[in-house]
Design a protein around this motif. Structure first.
Motif, PDB file in Angstrom:
ATOM      1  N   VAL A 282       0.855  -1.185   0.000  1.00 51.58           N
ATOM      2  CA  VAL A 282       0.000   0.000   0.000  1.00 51.58           C
ATOM      3  C   VAL A 282       0.892   1.237   0.000  1.00 51.58           C
ATOM      4  CG1 VAL A 282      -1.766   1.311   1.260  1.00 51.58           C
ATOM      5  CG2 VAL A 282      -1.844  -1.204   1.245  1.00 51.58           C
ATOM      6  N   THR A 283       0.763   2.071  -1.034  1.00 49.67           N
ATOM      7  CA  THR A 283       1.556   3.297  -1.132  1.00 49.67           C
ATOM      8  C   THR A 283       0.775   4.528  -0.687  1.00 49.67           C
ATOM      9  OG1 THR A 283       0.920   3.622  -3.453  1.00 49.67           O
ATOM     10  CG2 THR A 283       2.939   2.360  -3.014  1.00 49.67           C
ATOM     11  N   ASN A 284      -0.555   4.417  -0.664  1.00 50.99           N
ATOM     12  CA  ASN A 284      -1.380   5.538  -0.204  1.00 50.99           C
ATOM     13  C   ASN A 284      -2.751   5.019   0.207  1.00 50.99           C
ATOM     14  OD1 ASN A 284      -2.003   8.160   0.433  1.00 50.99           O
ATOM     15  ND2 ASN A 284      -1.539   8.995  -1.592  1.00 50.99           N
ATOM     16  N   HIS A 285      -3.308   5.629   1.235  1.00 50.89           N
ATOM     17  CA  HIS A 285      -4.637   5.304   1.741  1.00 50.89           C
ATOM     18  C   HIS A 285      -5.409   6.614   1.772  1.00 50.89           C
ATOM     19  CE1 HIS A 285      -7.171   3.710   5.406  1.00 50.89           C
ATOM     20  NE2 HIS A 285      -7.900   3.840   4.299  1.00 50.89           N
ATOM     21  N   LEU A 286      -6.503   6.672   1.014  1.00 54.13           N
ATOM     22  CA  LEU A 286      -7.229   7.926   0.812  1.00 54.13           C
ATOM     23  C   LEU A 286      -8.692   7.776   1.206  1.00 54.13           C
ATOM     24  CD1 LEU A 286      -5.801   8.560  -2.754  1.00 54.13           C
ATOM     25  CD2 LEU A 286      -5.066   9.739  -0.676  1.00 54.13           C
ATOM     26  N   ALA A 287      -9.325   8.912   1.488  1.00 55.49           N
ATOM     27  CA  ALA A 287     -10.753   8.910   1.813  1.00 55.49           C
ATOM     28  C   ALA A 287     -11.404  10.154   1.231  1.00 55.49           C
ATOM     29  CB  ALA A 287     -10.959   8.852   3.328  1.00 55.49           C
ATOM     30  N   GLY A 288     -12.683  10.041   0.903  1.00 54.85           N
ATOM     31  CA  GLY A 288     -13.453  11.178   0.405  1.00 54.85           C
ATOM     32  C   GLY A 288     -14.925  10.926   0.648  1.00 54.85           C
ATOM     33  N   VAL A 289     -15.737  11.958   0.416  1.00 55.62           N
ATOM     34  CA  VAL A 289     -17.179  11.855   0.643  1.00 55.62           C
ATOM     35  C   VAL A 289     -17.916  12.108  -0.663  1.00 55.62           C
ATOM     36  CG1 VAL A 289     -19.168  12.745   1.911  1.00 55.62           C
ATOM     37  CG2 VAL A 289     -16.944  12.569   3.046  1.00 55.62           C
ATOM     38  N   ARG A 290     -18.758  11.169  -1.046  1.00 56.88           N
ATOM     39  CA  ARG A 290     -19.525  11.267  -2.281  1.00 56.88           C
ATOM     40  C   ARG A 290     -20.820  12.055  -2.032  1.00 56.88           C
ATOM     41  NH1 ARG A 290     -18.534   5.830  -1.120  1.00 56.88           N
ATOM     42  NH2 ARG A 290     -16.893   4.831  -2.351  1.00 56.88           N
ATOM     43  N   PRO A 291     -21.192  12.943  -2.947  1.00 56.60           N
ATOM     44  CA  PRO A 291     -22.433  13.721  -2.777  1.00 56.60           C
ATOM     45  C   PRO A 291     -23.644  12.964  -3.308  1.00 56.60           C
ATOM     46  CG  PRO A 291     -21.270  14.487  -4.713  1.00 56.60           C
ATOM     47  CD  PRO A 291     -20.420  13.381  -4.124  1.00 56.60           C
ATOM     48  N   ALA A 292     -24.106  11.992  -2.548  1.00 57.10           N
ATOM     49  CA  ALA A 292     -25.198  11.136  -3.020  1.00 57.10           C
ATOM     50  C   ALA A 292     -26.552  11.701  -2.625  1.00 57.10           C
ATOM     51  CB  ALA A 292     -25.026   9.730  -2.457  1.00 57.10           C
ATOM     52  N   ALA A 293     -27.588  11.246  -3.327  1.00 59.24           N
ATOM     53  CA  ALA A 293     -28.960  11.671  -3.073  1.00 59.24           C
ATOM     54  C   ALA A 293     -29.750  10.545  -2.426  1.00 59.24           C
ATOM     55  CB  ALA A 293     -29.631  12.090  -4.376  1.00 59.24           C
ATOM     56  N   ARG A 294     -30.797  10.914  -1.731  1.00 65.41           N
ATOM     57  CA  ARG A 294     -31.612   9.948  -0.999  1.00 65.41           C
ATOM     58  C   ARG A 294     -32.151   8.843  -1.922  1.00 65.41           C
ATOM     59  NH1 ARG A 294     -37.427  11.329   1.903  1.00 65.41           N
ATOM     60  NH2 ARG A 294     -37.706   9.344   2.937  1.00 65.41           N
ATOM     61  N   ASP A 295     -32.622   9.235  -3.107  1.00 64.05           N
ATOM     62  CA  ASP A 295     -33.218   8.258  -4.016  1.00 64.05           C
ATOM     63  C   ASP A 295     -32.229   7.772  -5.083  1.00 64.05           C
ATOM     64  OD1 ASP A 295     -33.035  10.535  -5.520  1.00 64.05           O
ATOM     65  OD2 ASP A 295     -35.165  10.692  -5.996  1.00 64.05           O
ATOM     66  N   ARG A 296     -30.940   8.069  -4.892  1.00 66.10           N
ATOM     67  CA  ARG A 296     -29.874   7.641  -5.801  1.00 66.10           C
ATOM     68  C   ARG A 296     -30.063   8.169  -7.220  1.00 66.10           C
ATOM     69  NH1 ARG A 296     -28.393   1.413  -3.953  1.00 66.10           N
ATOM     70  NH2 ARG A 296     -28.172   1.862  -1.733  1.00 66.10           N
ATOM     71  N   ARG A 297     -30.675   9.326  -7.334  1.00 70.12           N
ATOM     72  CA  ARG A 297     -30.809  10.013  -8.603  1.00 70.12           C
ATOM     73  C   ARG A 297     -30.227  11.414  -8.441  1.00 70.12           C
ATOM     74  NH1 ARG A 297     -31.484   5.533  -9.660  1.00 70.12           N
ATOM     75  NH2 ARG A 297     -33.261   4.493 -10.633  1.00 70.12           N
ATOM     76  N   PRO A 298     -29.569  11.939  -9.467  1.00 68.53           N
ATOM     77  CA  PRO A 298     -28.952  13.262  -9.332  1.00 68.53           C
ATOM     78  C   PRO A 298     -29.939  14.358  -8.979  1.00 68.53           C
ATOM     79  CG  PRO A 298     -28.147  12.130 -11.287  1.00 68.53           C
ATOM     80  CD  PRO A 298     -29.275  11.298 -10.756  1.00 68.53           C
ATOM     81  N   PHE A 299     -29.401  15.455  -8.433  1.00 65.73           N
ATOM     82  CA  PHE A 299     -30.158  16.667  -8.170  1.00 65.73           C
ATOM     83  C   PHE A 299     -29.827  17.670  -9.277  1.00 65.73           C
ATOM     84  CE2 PHE A 299     -29.636  15.592  -3.432  1.00 65.73           C
ATOM     85  CZ  PHE A 299     -30.889  15.017  -3.344  1.00 65.73           C
ATOM     86  N   ILE A 300     -30.786  17.894 -10.184  1.00 63.78           N
ATOM     87  CA  ILE A 300     -30.557  18.797 -11.305  1.00 63.78           C
ATOM     88  C   ILE A 300     -31.791  19.673 -11.489  1.00 63.78           C
ATOM     89  CG2 ILE A 300     -29.996  18.984 -13.771  1.00 63.78           C
ATOM     90  CD1 ILE A 300     -28.875  16.133 -13.610  1.00 63.78           C
ATOM     91  N   GLY A 301     -31.563  20.966 -11.656  1.00 69.26           N
ATOM     92  CA  GLY A 301     -32.694  21.831 -11.957  1.00 69.26           C
ATOM     93  C   GLY A 301     -32.638  23.159 -11.245  1.00 69.26           C
ATOM     94  N   ALA A 302     -33.725  23.918 -11.412  1.00 73.74           N
ATOM     95  CA  ALA A 302     -33.806  25.288 -10.904  1.00 73.74           C
ATOM     96  C   ALA A 302     -34.349  25.325  -9.477  1.00 73.74           C
ATOM     97  CB  ALA A 302     -34.694  26.125 -11.807  1.00 73.74           C
ATOM     98  N   HIS A 303     -33.878  26.295  -8.726  1.00 66.65           N
ATOM     99  CA  HIS A 303     -34.394  26.541  -7.386  1.00 66.65           C
ATOM    100  C   HIS A 303     -35.892  26.845  -7.475  1.00 66.65           C
ATOM    101  CE1 HIS A 303     -35.046  28.757  -3.592  1.00 66.65           C
ATOM    102  NE2 HIS A 303     -34.015  28.069  -3.140  1.00 66.65           N
ATOM    103  N   PRO A 304     -36.697  26.382  -6.515  1.00 77.23           N
ATOM    104  CA  PRO A 304     -38.151  26.584  -6.606  1.00 77.23           C
ATOM    105  C   PRO A 304     -38.578  28.049  -6.575  1.00 77.23           C
ATOM    106  CG  PRO A 304     -37.540  25.576  -4.505  1.00 77.23           C
ATOM    107  CD  PRO A 304     -36.332  25.527  -5.367  1.00 77.23           C
ATOM    108  N   LYS A 305     -37.790  28.912  -5.980  1.00 75.71           N
ATOM    109  CA  LYS A 305     -38.130  30.340  -5.893  1.00 75.71           C
ATOM    110  C   LYS A 305     -37.312  31.171  -6.867  1.00 75.71           C
ATOM    111  CE  LYS A 305     -38.321  34.214  -2.631  1.00 75.71           C
ATOM    112  NZ  LYS A 305     -38.063  34.637  -1.222  1.00 75.71           N
ATOM    113  N   HIS A 306     -36.009  30.906  -6.952  1.00 76.66           N
ATOM    114  CA  HIS A 306     -35.111  31.672  -7.815  1.00 76.66           C
ATOM    115  C   HIS A 306     -34.856  30.846  -9.078  1.00 76.66           C
ATOM    116  CE1 HIS A 306     -34.513  34.359  -4.431  1.00 76.66           C
ATOM    117  NE2 HIS A 306     -34.179  33.314  -3.684  1.00 76.66           N
ATOM    118  N   LYS A 307     -35.614  31.095 -10.121  1.00 72.32           N
ATOM    119  CA  LYS A 307     -35.646  30.216 -11.290  1.00 72.32           C
ATOM    120  C   LYS A 307     -34.406  30.317 -12.172  1.00 72.32           C
ATOM    121  CE  LYS A 307     -39.542  28.220 -10.431  1.00 72.32           C
ATOM    122  NZ  LYS A 307     -39.580  26.760 -10.122  1.00 72.32           N
TER     123      LYS A 307
END
Length: 357
Positions: A282-307
């Motif tokens: 082992v030359t390196n041991h790394l960690a990170g955090v994935r930005p996952a969604a509750r339903d495992r589908r991406p978050f894409i689109g406009a803010h509900p108030k600021h379009k």
């Protein structure tokens, strides 16, 4: 001081932000990318694997027919643009674990649902660097993206164009006028936040149900090991261009702790030793955090108030495969007002925002 007029601001230059920025540039739009390189980014330690077969049950990845043909075309186009190779199409070899799995995978070779994926079941091969007494299976549209190299190459490309700014951007700094927004010296039509896990601190979008999950991986050295294939069995092991191998990864759900752990080390070691049956370093041991969604589908689109304020996030562990296709879809929405797929459009969670308000 006179303001500079641009079309879009892209906030964040990890994998998602870079992919979206390239799409906008390919349509000749005038953009600025605002990125704080000091903030943590899962893109810097991502495995980068793309694979149309997923999970313990070897199911077809969601929307595989759409996303996989497009992803290789997109990344190759950016390779040509920058003169740097970071996409490596390679077979992913999976050892078959039981007679039941062997029969199941054989059945999928004739299943119309898997017609475009072209699964191939292979007889046991003693020449492979893993045990495979029941044989293996592979599919097309597989390989890996060197995500760190792609991101750094993109930064260099954007710097040459003079369109990337190293800075934070606070939502309080954005001035909203009737038809235009202003941030510092820039007037712009729309802004897209591509902040990865940092979005949980963005007051415009922190109402979305993020379920960040942590992953740990190794970089390792193995003498005389296969450099032409990727192997997968609970974890993956893939050959890197520098002669080392990347191995991962773990999953710890609802965790934003980016520290490496003894538990992660032990889990990776156990799975690795079960897969390759030989000495490694082992030359390196790394960690990170994935930005996952509750339903495992991406978050894409406009803010509900600021379009005119958008998000492009929640790609999780499949960012390499999901980002190109949905960046194309978002680009068409931003420029031509084309619809965004209902399964990824954040309109599906507008009621969360309304309940919060």
């Amino acid at each position: 001081m006179q303001s500079e007029e641009i079309d879009f601001i892209v906030v964040g230059a990890g994998l998602a932000g870079c992919v979206l920025a390239h799409h906008l540039l390919l349509t000749n739009k005038k953009i600025i990318i605002v990125n704080n390189p000091q903030l943590s980014s899962c893109s810097q330690i991502a495995g980068g694997l793309y694979n149309p077969i997923t999970g313990k049950k070897n199911l077809k990845t969601w929307s595989a027919e759409k996303i996989f043909p497009y992803l290789e075309d997109f990344y190759k186009k950016i390779e040509s643009l920058t003169g740097i190779n970071f996409l490596f199409p390679l077979p992913i070899i999976v050892p078959i674990q039981s007679i039941e799995e062997q029969n199941m995978m054989q059945g999928k070779t004739a299943d119309n649902e898997f017609q475009n994926i072209k699964i191939q079941v292979n007889a046991p091969n003693p020449q492979l660097d893993i045990d495979n007494p029941l044989g293996t299976f592979t599919s097309n549209y597989s390989g890996y993206l060197d995500v760190e190299l792609f991101v750094k190459t993109s930064w260099s490309y954007f710097e040459k164009l003079g369109i990337i700014i190293s800075s934070n951007i606070s939502t309080e700094e954005i001035r909203f006028d009737e038809e235009i927004m202003t941030w510092k010296a820039y007037q712009f039509k729309k802004i897209i936040f591509c902040e990865g896990v940092q979005a949980i601190n963005n007051q415009l979008f922190n109402w979305l149900p993020f379920t960040p999950n942590k992953g740990e991986l190794f970089k390792i050295k193995i003498n005389d090991f296969d450099k032409k294939n990727i192997y997968r069995k609970k974890i993956f092991i893939l050959p890197m261009e520098n002669g080392e191998y990347k191995c991962g990864s773990t999953y710890v759900f609802n965790s934003t702790n980016e520290a490496i752990t003894e538990e992660g080390f032990n889990e990776l070691s156990k799975h690795l030793e079960d897969l390759i049956k030989r000495e490694y370093l082992v030359t390196n041991h790394l960690a990170g955090v994935r930005p996952a969604a509750r339903d495992r589908r991406p978050f894409i689109g406009a803010h509900p108030k600021h379009k005119d304020i958008y998000i492009f996030n929640g790609l999780g562990s499949k960012g390499v495969s999901l980002a190109p296709y949905f960046a194309k879809e978002l680009t068409e929405c931003l420029i031509h007002n084309a619809p965004i797929d209902k399964e990824v459009n954040i309109e599906r969670y507008y009621h969360w925002y309304e309940n919060q308000a």
